[in-house]
Design an enzyme around this catalytic site. Structure first.
Site, short mmCIF file in Angstrom:
data_model
loop_
_atom_site.label_atom_id
_atom_site.label_comp_id
_atom_site.label_asym_id
_atom_site.label_seq_id
_atom_site.Cartn_x
_atom_site.Cartn_y
_atom_site.Cartn_z
N TRP A 135 0.82 -1.22 0.00
CA TRP A 135 0.00 0.00 0.00
C TRP A 135 0.85 1.26 0.00
O TRP A 135 0.52 2.23 -0.68
CB TRP A 135 -1.01 -0.03 1.14
N ASP A 205 -1.25 6.99 6.16
CA ASP A 205 -2.36 6.19 5.66
C ASP A 205 -2.70 5.19 6.76
O ASP A 205 -1.97 4.22 6.97
CB ASP A 205 -1.93 5.47 4.37
N LYS A 229 -12.60 -0.90 6.82
CA LYS A 229 -11.91 -1.93 7.58
C LYS A 229 -12.27 -1.81 9.05
O LYS A 229 -12.75 -2.76 9.67
CB LYS A 229 -10.40 -1.82 7.40
N1 PMP Z 1 -4.32 1.88 1.99
C1 PMP Z 1 -4.44 0.75 2.70
C2 PMP Z 1 -3.50 0.49 3.83
C3 PMP Z 1 -5.42 -0.18 2.35
O1 PMP Z 1 -5.52 -1.33 3.05
C4 PMP Z 1 -6.30 0.10 1.29
C5 PMP Z 1 -7.42 -0.84 0.89
N2 PMP Z 1 -7.19 -2.17 1.07
C6 PMP Z 1 -6.14 1.29 0.59
C7 PMP Z 1 -5.14 2.16 0.98
C8 PMP Z 1 -7.02 1.64 -0.59
O2 PMP Z 1 -8.29 1.99 -0.11
P1 PMP Z 1 -9.51 2.22 -1.09
O3 PMP Z 1 -9.83 0.91 -1.72
O4 PMP Z 1 -10.58 2.74 -0.19
O5 PMP Z 1 -9.10 3.24 -2.10
#
Ligand code: PMP
Length: 396
Positions: A135, A205, A229
């Site tokens: 991520w 994040d 989450k």
């Molecule tokens: N950052 C992290 C740490 C994530 O776990 C996720 C989604 N799994 C995201 C960003 C992306 O989020 P979204 O799908 O809401 O754009």
């Protein structure tokens, strides 16, 4: 009639609902018998009392006499919900007055772009990124479309199994900000404390560990977290931002991508994701009133994760954890079995026991048990017992 949570809620809300009690209790019975322990990485498990309230409000919110899905984002009822969601977050995290709380759409992925678009400025045209897993790498790649993004640390060599030691961090003092991912959802590595960055604004994040414990908000410039989450359903992303940083948002940015406009409009520049914000309000109510705050949530999260890591460590190598011990995530427990065949067998036998969504991410393989705030202790105990049994039956 039994006073189960749903019927109790229906009773609280008066005669209109009494007629539906029979139907509701049938629904409730079906719900109770069909719910597995769901270890999905997100969208993920929500607290049952929250789901029960949502079920009620699908028909009519007590104050609006219409469904939460049917009311205007500018209605008095929704504005109260939005204010309550923000107040709950402020209380849970002790958010100081010099921070704004925004409720945005576009998921955390949009934040990968909004952060650099808003925070780079003359004299601070580059930012630093810590790469600790998939991520943070995605965030870094996307940010490069907006400017020059320096990698301040990269854990690729160790296949993202560990985090930087303090001495390894070389932050550029002129960086517009330093971005990191507090919990890597796919690799299961998590920072226990904030990296030290001096005066450079820290951007986090926190998508997959938001609200898992108290945070020293004043150490951050900006925190963002999609809700699906740990704090609600898909559709809303919370951004907590230090007010002085709003001055960096340039007027020529597209309006939706401008933090300052969202702050000025109180997250109501356009139609807000009303339902998702409503659920965030209920989840934060649950954290405050039923869990008793984030210290207690953290203690529960620590004991849940410990149960699984203890089984991994005592398995004589049958299970191997992905993360090194000091970077292990309390939210996503990632581990491997001795073979692909055993991994498949594990997932399928677990499913038969109503322990679902345990397959690891395709890029890492193995097993990933996501045990967010709302995963009941009993769910983790059931998984722990299954892991012990599975090892006893399958270790050679
Ligand atoms: N950052 C992290 C740490 C994530 O776990 C996720 C989604 N799994 C995201 C960003 C992306 O989020 P979204 O799908 O809401 O754009």
């Amino acid at each position: 009639m039994n006073s189960t949570p749903l019927t109790a809620i229906a009773k609280r809300h008066g005669p209109r609902y009494n007629a539906d009690l029979a139907l509701w209790s049938q629904l409730e019975e079906a719900t109770m018998t069909q719910r597995a322990y769901n270890f999905s990485p997100g969208p993920a498990v929500l607290p049952e009392p929250v789901l029960a309230e949502v079920q009620r409000d699908m028909l009519a919110l007590p104050t609006a006499k219409a469904s939460i899905l049917e009311i205007s984002h500018r209605s008095k009822t929704f504005k109260e919900i939005l204010a309550a969601a923000e107040a709950n977050l402020r209380q849970l995290l002790s958010i100081p007055d010099n921070y704004v709380v925004l409720f945005l759409q576009g998921g955390s992925r949009l934040q990968f772009s909004m952060v650099p678009m808003n925070l780079l400025e003359a004299g601070h045209t580059s930012a630093d990124y810590l790469l600790t897993g998939s991520w943070s790498k995605h965030a870094w790649k996307e940010a490069q479309k907006a400017g020059d993004m320096r990698v301040a640390w990269d854990g690729a060599d160790g296949n993202y199994t560990h985090l930087p030691a303090a001495a390894e961090l070389k932050v550029d003092p002129r960086a517009a900000y330093l971005h990191y991912t507090s919990n890597e959802t796919i690799h299961g590595v998590q920072f226990a404390t904030e990296p030290a960055v001096g005066h450079v604004p820290l951007v986090c994040d926190a998508s997959s560990d938001f609200l898992y414990k108290p945070l020293p908000i004043e150490r951050y410039g900006l925190i963002y977290a999609c809700a699906q989450k740990n704090s609600g359903p898909a559709g809303v992303t919370v951004v907590i931002l230090r007010k002085d940083l709003l001055q960096r948002s340039r007027d020529d940015l597209p309006s939706y991508l401008n933090y300052r406009i969202h702050a000025d409009e109180g997250s109501l520049m356009n139609t807000a994701p009303t339902f998702a914000i409503y659920v965030v309000r209920l989840v934060t109510d649950w954290l405050l009133n039923e869990i008793g705050g984030l210290e207690k949530m953290h203690a529960r999260n620590e004991s849940k994760a410990k149960m699984l890591y203890e089984v991994i460590d005592a398995s004589d190598g049958f299970y191997t954890g992905h993360a090194q011990a000091d970077g292990r995530s309390l939210m996503n427990v990632v581990f491997r079995l001795p073979s692909e065949g055993l991994t498949k067998k594990f997932v399928s036998e677990a499913e038969q026991q109503d322990l679902t969504e345990l397959g690891g991410h395709r890029s890492v393989g193995g097993i990933r048990a996501s045990i967010y705030n709302a995963m009941p202790v009993a769910g983790v105990e059931a998984l722990r017992d299954f892991m012990i049994r599975f090892r006893d039956e399958n270790a050679s």
